[in-house]
Design a protein around this motif. Structure first.
Motif, mmCIF file in Angstrom:
data_model
loop_
_atom_site.group_PDB
_atom_site.id
_atom_site.type_symbol
_atom_site.label_atom_id
_atom_site.label_comp_id
_atom_site.label_asym_id
_atom_site.label_seq_id
_atom_site.Cartn_x
_atom_site.Cartn_y
_atom_site.Cartn_z
ATOM 1 N N THR A 199 -0.378 0.921 5.220
ATOM 2 C CA THR A 199 -0.530 0.614 6.641
ATOM 3 C C THR A 199 0.544 1.259 7.495
ATOM 4 O O THR A 199 0.837 0.815 8.599
ATOM 5 N N PHE B 276 1.628 4.100 9.919
ATOM 6 C CA PHE B 276 0.949 5.016 10.810
ATOM 7 C C PHE B 276 1.958 5.840 11.598
ATOM 8 O O PHE B 276 3.070 5.402 11.859
ATOM 9 N N ILE C 94 -6.535 4.685 12.112
ATOM 10 C CA ILE C 94 -7.024 3.568 11.303
ATOM 11 C C ILE C 94 -8.396 3.914 10.720
ATOM 12 O O ILE C 94 -8.673 3.659 9.539
ATOM 13 N N LYS D 256 -8.123 6.201 7.709
ATOM 14 C CA LYS D 256 -7.671 5.514 6.500
ATOM 15 C C LYS D 256 -8.809 4.706 5.863
ATOM 16 O O LYS D 256 -8.871 4.570 4.641
ATOM 17 N N LEU E 211 -4.793 -5.675 8.319
ATOM 18 C CA LEU E 211 -3.906 -4.793 9.073
ATOM 19 C C LEU E 211 -2.664 -5.562 9.514
ATOM 20 O O LEU E 211 -2.695 -6.784 9.644
ATOM 21 N N LEU F 90 2.062 -2.969 14.556
ATOM 22 C CA LEU F 90 1.304 -1.749 14.827
ATOM 23 C C LEU F 90 1.860 -1.039 16.067
ATOM 24 O O LEU F 90 1.973 0.192 16.090
#
Length: 285
Positions: A9, A11, A27, A30, A42, A48
């Motif tokens: 997770t 990014f 996202i 992935k 997530l 995020l």
């Protein structure tokens, strides 16, 4: 709920396009590549936002887009969060239905495509049907025949028939496409049938029943060629109803032809109107 590593997770910062679009794309990729699997959770919005180096509203909008496309599920509450759903047949159905509802495809394009789709569906159903599929078709056709005098019941039974047929193909793509287009096409057919007199409606109902019963028999017997042939018959019934003249039009023509004051030209025009309607019904025009 499965736990996933921080690496899965992680990014990169969003630097181009609208931030929410870049967040969505990362996202999405992935999920497509299988790095994120159905059931994976997530990170929270705050995490995020830190990873993407963008505001929480941008992250929230990206998550909303993912949810709208059926790729994640957002649960509310202390145990909630964004859960990966992955790709599904229902997601494809929704996208197709949205495109149809928004007018990307015209009704005529749907009618034309349905012929191609239905032929393949009938053949696959005859090839792959199981005992359970056969039982469902037999039950549906019994109900179809018993409801010939009830157009409202036939509308529902007809939709069920095509859903059963698609399921009998045991092909997820056929099921998804069928689900997206059948309701629109079947509804159009029966709404068109409702425009006619009671006597003609009964004729249409009987014609539809006989065509679907013949198709069911072909699929049940496993005859691929006959299944295609009988599906053509079903589509022919749809085509014929589409080009039938409504009662008021027939009455107008009859009035002209029986009018003693009508000129020869009036009667000629009325007869040409009928002839052109017949020609169109035969698929010549």
């Amino acid at each position: 709920m499965s736990h996933i590593s921080n690496e899965k997770t992680a990014f990169a910062p969003a630097k181009t396009k609208r931030a929410c679009e870049v967040i969505y794309d990362q996202i999405y990729n992935k999920i497509v590549q299988g790095e994120l699997e159905p059931g994976d959770r997530l990170p929270p919005e705050r995490v995020l936002a830190e990873q993407f180096q963008r505001s929480r509203p941008s992250v929230r909008e990206a998550l909303r887009m993912l949810q709208q496309n059926g790729l994640i599920r957002i649960d509310i509450g202390s145990a909630g969060g964004s859960i990966v759903q992955g790709f599904s047949v229902s997601g494809l159905e929704k996208n197709l239905k949205d495109m149809i509802d928004s007018g990307v495809f015209s009704l005529q394009e749907l009618k034309d495509y349905r012929i191609v789709n239905d032929m393949g569906c009938a053949r696959l159903a005859a090839q792959n049907r199981t005992a359970e599929d056969i039982a469902a078709l037999e039950k549906n056709i019994v109900r179809y025949g018993a409801s010939v005098a009830d157009i409202e019941a036939l509308h529902v039974i007809d939709e069920e028939f095509h859903s059963i047929l698609a399921a009998a193909s045991h092909n997820a793509m056929v099921v998804a496409v069928n689900s997206a287009i059948t309701e629109i096409i079947v509804t159009y057919f029966w709404n068109r049938a409702r425009e006619f007199s009671s006597q003609k409606i009964l004729h249409i109902n009987q014609m539809a029943y006989e065509a679907h019963a013949a198709l069911a028999r072909a699929v049940i017997s496993g005859d691929l060629e006959d299944a295609e042939k009988q599906m053509q018959r079903v589509n022919r019934a749809f085509h014929d109803v589409n080009f039938m003249l409504r009662r008021e039009h027939n009455e107008q023509v009859a009035k002209i032809l029986s009018d003693p004051e009508a000129t020869a030209n009036d009667k000629y025009v009325a007869l040409m109107f009928l002839r052109n309607a017949e020609t169109a019904a035969k698929g010549i025009l």
